[in-house]
Scaffold this active site. Structure first.
Site, PDB file in Angstrom:
ATOM      1  N   ASP A  94       0.852  -1.187   0.000  1.00  0.00           N
ATOM      2  CA  ASP A  94       0.000   0.000   0.000  1.00  0.00           C
ATOM      3  C   ASP A  94       0.891   1.240   0.000  1.00  0.00           C
ATOM      4  O   ASP A  94       2.123   1.122  -0.010  1.00  0.00           O
ATOM      5  CB  ASP A  94      -0.952   0.003   1.204  1.00  0.00           C
ATOM      6  CG  ASP A  94      -2.298   0.654   0.872  1.00  0.00           C
ATOM      7  OD1 ASP A  94      -2.289   1.733   0.250  1.00  0.00           O
ATOM      8  OD2 ASP A  94      -3.355   0.099   1.256  1.00  0.00           O
ATOM      9  N   ASP A 124       2.479   1.959  -5.522  1.00  0.00           N
ATOM     10  CA  ASP A 124       1.236   2.383  -6.156  1.00  0.00           C
ATOM     11  C   ASP A 124       0.735   1.235  -7.014  1.00  0.00           C
ATOM     12  O   ASP A 124       1.400   0.847  -7.975  1.00  0.00           O
ATOM     13  CB  ASP A 124       1.510   3.632  -7.000  1.00  0.00           C
ATOM     14  CG  ASP A 124       0.294   4.120  -7.774  1.00  0.00           C
ATOM     15  OD1 ASP A 124      -0.790   3.502  -7.661  1.00  0.00           O
ATOM     16  OD2 ASP A 124       0.427   5.122  -8.502  1.00  0.00           O
ATOM     17  N   PHE A 125      -0.438   0.694  -6.686  1.00  0.00           N
ATOM     18  CA  PHE A 125      -0.891  -0.488  -7.440  1.00  0.00           C
ATOM     19  C   PHE A 125      -1.294  -0.165  -8.872  1.00  0.00           C
ATOM     20  O   PHE A 125      -1.546  -1.070  -9.663  1.00  0.00           O
ATOM     21  CB  PHE A 125      -1.989  -1.259  -6.714  1.00  0.00           C
ATOM     22  CG  PHE A 125      -3.213  -0.471  -6.279  1.00  0.00           C
ATOM     23  CD1 PHE A 125      -3.880   0.379  -7.126  1.00  0.00           C
ATOM     24  CD2 PHE A 125      -3.726  -0.652  -4.993  1.00  0.00           C
ATOM     25  CE1 PHE A 125      -5.021   1.057  -6.732  1.00  0.00           C
ATOM     26  CE2 PHE A 125      -4.869   0.017  -4.578  1.00  0.00           C
ATOM     27  CZ  PHE A 125      -5.516   0.881  -5.451  1.00  0.00           C
ATOM     28  N   HIS A 165     -13.699  -2.631  -6.795  1.00  0.00           N
ATOM     29  CA  HIS A 165     -15.009  -1.981  -6.872  1.00  0.00           C
ATOM     30  C   HIS A 165     -14.912  -0.463  -6.723  1.00  0.00           C
ATOM     31  O   HIS A 165     -15.876   0.247  -7.009  1.00  0.00           O
ATOM     32  CB  HIS A 165     -15.973  -2.586  -5.855  1.00  0.00           C
ATOM     33  CG  HIS A 165     -15.818  -2.084  -4.450  1.00  0.00           C
ATOM     34  ND1 HIS A 165     -16.857  -2.109  -3.546  1.00  0.00           N
ATOM     35  CD2 HIS A 165     -14.764  -1.551  -3.768  1.00  0.00           C
ATOM     36  CE1 HIS A 165     -16.468  -1.612  -2.387  1.00  0.00           C
ATOM     37  NE2 HIS A 165     -15.196  -1.269  -2.501  1.00  0.00           N
TER      38      HIS A 165
END
Length: 347
Positions: free
Chosen positions: A213, A238-239, A256
């Site tokens: 994260d 950073d994903f 989501h």
């Protein structure tokens, strides 16, 4: 006089059968969470832990207006949240017990998060989202949700505490539903403070974990509760730009939050980084077909109003996985409102 003359005429249907009354009740139902928030902010449940109390005592204890506190509690009692006895004393019910701050399964922080202005105000502007296809959050707060979240420590605290409160009952059940290799390296993508990864490492003692994260989020991690520092690592990043190497990639309530293009980028980075036998495990609501009520259909509108994301059907996940070079293998139930959508590398 004939029998027809004796007839009283057509009998009006009961008022309850008139759909207008049902619509009126539905249109005013937002007042229930408004009352719930007011009572949660005041900490009323904490002051009922010792037993029933007159509303006058409660009002003095929490610093509230006696009559108006009674009116809010009276409404909540019609929903089984608190109860009023013949002497006018209010008491906790099983449904109100989790509103206590010190309850083992306290849900107060989740209530405060879900009714926070960051969700409440955009929901009141849902018409804009329906009409334009864009979230009203940016206009109301001057920036997207996660930018506001990063710049406002108060919002961040409400969000993290609320997510922990909402997630803690779910995490052991999600962890139990996972089918992991005995020695898997499990990457919790956007895992926040690590509540899910903590549950996974407890449920799967041979696994190792990576909490992935942003740096400011990792500062509040909980993995030290495991008591085995050799079984986990913290990786900042950073994903949308990368993912650390691993065997299983957990994404709980991550996809989501985002539209398909952003969700695709997250999945593609996981696909590139995972081992040859790796898998992606998406824990999200899977919206069922048909007209039956489903919690995923409710939270989908929260996603619409405050975020750019949405809840997805199995077909939606299948299409998204395919675009990311993954093959959807199965959807695992979890005894929560979430399912785990599993994907492996497409051949």
């Amino acid at each position: 006089m004939t029998s027809a003359e004796n007839s009283p005429g057509p009998v009006a249907p009961p008022a309850e059968a008139d759909p207008r009354f049902a619509l009126m009740d539905l249109a005013m139902s937002y007042l229930v969470p408004a009352a719930l928030r007011a009572v949660a902010v005041l900490g009323v449940a904490d002051h009922l832990a010792g037993g029933p109390r007159p509303v006058a005592d409660l009002a003095r204890a929490v610093g509230a207006h006696q009559l108006n506190l009674h009116r809010a509690l009276r409404l909540l009692a019609t929903h089984g949240i608190f109860t009023e006895d013949d002497e006018g004393r209010f008491a906790l019910t099983p449904a109100a017990e989790p509103m206590r701050t010190d309850a083992p399964s306290s849900f107060r922080a989740a209530i405060l998060m879900l009714t926070d202005t960051t969700f409440w105000r955009p929901a009141g502007e849902l018409e804009e989202a329906v009409r334009t296809g864009t979230s009203p959050f940016d206009r109301l707060f001057g920036m997207p949700f996660f930018d506001h979240f990063a710049r406002d420590p108060g919002t961040a605290a409400v969000f993290h505490d609320g997510m922990a409160s909402m997630s803690d009952p779910e995490n052991p059940l999600v962890a139990r539903a996972l089918d992991l290799p005995p020695d898997a390296v499990v990457v919790d993508v956007g895992g926040g403070h690590g509540g899910l990864l903590l549950a996974v490492l407890r449920e799967h003692p041979g696994a190792r974990g990576v909490l992935f994260d942003q740096p400011h989020v990792l500062e509040g991690h909980r993995l030290g509760e495991l008591g085995a520092e050799d079984r986990w690592d913290l990786v900042a990043g950073d994903f949308f730009a990368e993912a650390p190497p691993g065997d299983a990639y957990l994404l709980k309530r991550i996809l989501h939050d985002w539209d398909d293009e952003h969700a695709l980028r997250v999945l593609e980075h996981c696909r590139r980084a995972m081992s040859p036998q790796g898998r992606v495990l998406v824990a999200d609501a899977v919206v069922p077909p048909g007209n039956d009520p489903d919690p995923g259909k409710v939270i989908d509108l929260l996603m619409m109003s405050s975020f750019t994301g949405r809840e997805r059907t199995r077909a939606d996940f299948d299409a998204l996985f395919t675009r990311a070079g993954l093959r959807l293998t199965r959807v695992l139930p979890t005894d929560t409102r979430l399912s785990v959508v599993e994907g492996v590398a497409a051949v």
